[in-house]
Design a protein around this motif. Structure first.
Motif, PDB file in Angstrom:
ATOM      1  N   ASP A  43     -11.935  34.330  -6.435  1.00 41.56           N
ATOM      2  CA  ASP A  43     -11.044  33.320  -5.738  1.00 41.56           C
ATOM      3  C   ASP A  43     -11.883  32.328  -4.994  1.00 41.56           C
ATOM      4  O   ASP A  43     -11.494  30.924  -5.418  1.00 41.56           O
ATOM      5  CB  ASP A  43     -10.226  34.186  -4.472  1.00 41.56           C
ATOM      6  CG  ASP A  43      -9.104  34.976  -5.021  1.00 41.56           C
ATOM      7  OD1 ASP A  43      -8.760  35.081  -6.323  1.00 41.56           O
ATOM      8  OD2 ASP A  43      -8.570  35.549  -4.172  1.00 41.56           O
ATOM      9  N   LYS A  44     -12.872  32.498  -4.491  1.00 38.84           N
ATOM     10  CA  LYS A  44     -13.733  31.529  -3.941  1.00 38.84           C
ATOM     11  C   LYS A  44     -14.368  30.789  -4.909  1.00 38.84           C
ATOM     12  O   LYS A  44     -14.235  29.324  -5.039  1.00 38.84           O
ATOM     13  CB  LYS A  44     -14.797  32.173  -3.058  1.00 38.84           C
ATOM     14  CG  LYS A  44     -15.597  31.190  -2.439  1.00 38.84           C
ATOM     15  CD  LYS A  44     -16.917  31.889  -1.759  1.00 38.84           C
ATOM     16  CE  LYS A  44     -17.668  30.885  -0.756  1.00 38.84           C
ATOM     17  NZ  LYS A  44     -19.185  31.304  -0.848  1.00 38.84           N
ATOM     18  N   LYS A  45     -14.865  31.062  -6.107  1.00 41.24           N
ATOM     19  CA  LYS A  45     -15.368  30.260  -6.927  1.00 41.24           C
ATOM     20  C   LYS A  45     -14.416  29.416  -7.825  1.00 41.24           C
ATOM     21  O   LYS A  45     -14.578  28.461  -8.109  1.00 41.24           O
ATOM     22  CB  LYS A  45     -16.172  31.255  -7.978  1.00 41.24           C
ATOM     23  CG  LYS A  45     -16.926  30.400  -9.097  1.00 41.24           C
ATOM     24  CD  LYS A  45     -17.974  29.642  -8.630  1.00 41.24           C
ATOM     25  CE  LYS A  45     -19.091  28.913  -9.594  1.00 41.24           C
ATOM     26  NZ  LYS A  45     -20.137  28.154  -8.725  1.00 41.24           N
ATOM     27  N   ARG A  46     -13.055  30.070  -7.900  1.00 37.72           N
ATOM     28  CA  ARG A  46     -12.140  29.269  -8.486  1.00 37.72           C
ATOM     29  C   ARG A  46     -11.751  27.827  -7.855  1.00 37.72           C
ATOM     30  O   ARG A  46     -11.570  27.102  -8.179  1.00 37.72           O
ATOM     31  CB  ARG A  46     -10.715  30.051  -8.799  1.00 37.72           C
ATOM     32  CG  ARG A  46     -10.838  30.818 -10.040  1.00 37.72           C
ATOM     33  CD  ARG A  46      -9.155  31.378 -10.323  1.00 37.72           C
ATOM     34  NE  ARG A  46      -8.743  32.290  -9.032  1.00 37.72           N
ATOM     35  CZ  ARG A  46      -8.995  33.370  -9.316  1.00 37.72           C
ATOM     36  NH1 ARG A  46      -9.564  34.077 -10.315  1.00 37.72           N
ATOM     37  NH2 ARG A  46      -8.616  34.128  -8.533  1.00 37.72           N
ATOM     38  N   GLU A  47     -11.693  28.228  -6.397  1.00 41.34           N
ATOM     39  CA  GLU A  47     -11.304  27.089  -5.301  1.00 41.34           C
ATOM     40  C   GLU A  47     -12.329  26.045  -5.506  1.00 41.34           C
ATOM     41  O   GLU A  47     -12.123  24.807  -5.444  1.00 41.34           O
ATOM     42  CB  GLU A  47     -11.072  27.805  -3.920  1.00 41.34           C
ATOM     43  CG  GLU A  47      -9.977  28.678  -3.660  1.00 41.34           C
ATOM     44  CD  GLU A  47      -8.702  27.822  -3.435  1.00 41.34           C
ATOM     45  OE1 GLU A  47      -8.823  26.503  -3.175  1.00 41.34           O
ATOM     46  OE2 GLU A  47      -7.828  28.384  -3.397  1.00 41.34           O
ATOM     47  N   GLU A  48     -13.703  26.549  -5.388  1.00 43.35           N
ATOM     48  CA  GLU A  48     -14.726  25.491  -5.433  1.00 43.35           C
ATOM     49  C   GLU A  48     -14.719  24.671  -6.836  1.00 43.35           C
ATOM     50  O   GLU A  48     -14.932  23.476  -6.824  1.00 43.35           O
ATOM     51  CB  GLU A  48     -16.187  26.248  -5.630  1.00 43.35           C
ATOM     52  CG  GLU A  48     -16.532  26.651  -4.158  1.00 43.35           C
ATOM     53  CD  GLU A  48     -17.731  27.856  -4.277  1.00 43.35           C
ATOM     54  OE1 GLU A  48     -18.427  27.906  -5.375  1.00 43.35           O
ATOM     55  OE2 GLU A  48     -17.974  28.450  -3.349  1.00 43.35           O
ATOM     56  N   LEU A  49     -14.549  25.299  -7.980  1.00 47.88           N
ATOM     57  CA  LEU A  49     -14.570  24.672  -9.188  1.00 47.88           C
ATOM     58  C   LEU A  49     -13.179  23.737  -9.242  1.00 47.88           C
ATOM     59  O   LEU A  49     -13.222  22.664  -9.893  1.00 47.88           O
ATOM     60  CB  LEU A  49     -14.347  25.638 -10.397  1.00 47.88           C
ATOM     61  CG  LEU A  49     -15.820  26.496 -10.751  1.00 47.88           C
ATOM     62  CD1 LEU A  49     -16.085  27.543 -11.764  1.00 47.88           C
ATOM     63  CD2 LEU A  49     -16.811  25.271 -10.972  1.00 47.88           C
TER      64      LEU A  49
END
Length: 190
Positions: A43-49
């Motif tokens: 979830d965190k990486k998706r939000e960053e990207l």
């Protein structure tokens, strides 16, 4: 240079909520590292990207097909409709749309379906990420209106918790009445 849009949808499998698609035209001068199928990211990486994509892409757009549309035309056609809307909502008109999957929506531009494209083509990966983050936010918003269902956790998928909540609390306006578990419950009650 040919303007290419990547397109992907999310939300075909859930029992509740809209199906959502995104279309993204990346900026070749601003490559984004780490793009891949949104399901393979945290979830965190998706939000960053998603944040990077929105900042650096030439343009991006969302298309939605509602629950009544899903129940009316079926989930496949609703998914294609959401994809078509996402492409039509772009501020630039692409010459080519690369679509994740094995079917293309009916478009006035050239399109190509690519199975597994969300993990192979950067534009489709970017669309996958934008669509997933947007739909997750919508389902988290609905969680506030229907706190007994846990939409913030399972995003409308048919988890055991969701199925138990359906049995206990009944069908909401967010539920897809054409989907078997919901349809069966409607027939029991109806």
């Amino acid at each position: 240079m040919t303007i290419i849009a990547g397109v992907d949808e999310v939300g075909r499998g859930p029992l509740a909520g809209p199906v959502l698609a995104a279309a993204v035209i990346l900026n070749n001068r601003k490559p984004i590292e780490g793009l891949r199928d949104s399901k393979k990211l945290t979830d965190k990486k998706r939000e960053e990207l998603a944040h990077l994509i929105k900042q650096q892409a030439r343009c991006w757009a969302i298309g939605i097909a509602s629950v009544p549309e899903i129940d009316s035309v079926n989930i496949l056609n609703a998914s294609l409709l959401a994809m078509k809307r996402a492409i039509e909502n772009l501020s630039l008109t692409p010459k080519l749309a690369l679509i994740d999957g094995n079917r293309c929506p009916n478009l006035i531009i050239k399109s190509e379906a690519i199975i597994g494209g969300d993990d192979l083509i950067a534009e489709i990966s970017a669309a996958s990420i934008i669509a997933k983050v947007a739909r997750d936010k919508i389902m988290s918003y609905f969680d506030k209106s229907y706190p007994d269902f846990g939409f913030g956790q399972h995003k409308g998928y048919g988890t055991q918790k969701h199925l138990l909540a359906l049995q206990k609390h009944g069908v909401t306006p967010l539920h897809r009445k054409s989907f078997a578990p919901v349809k069966a419950l409607c027939l029991e009650v109806g």
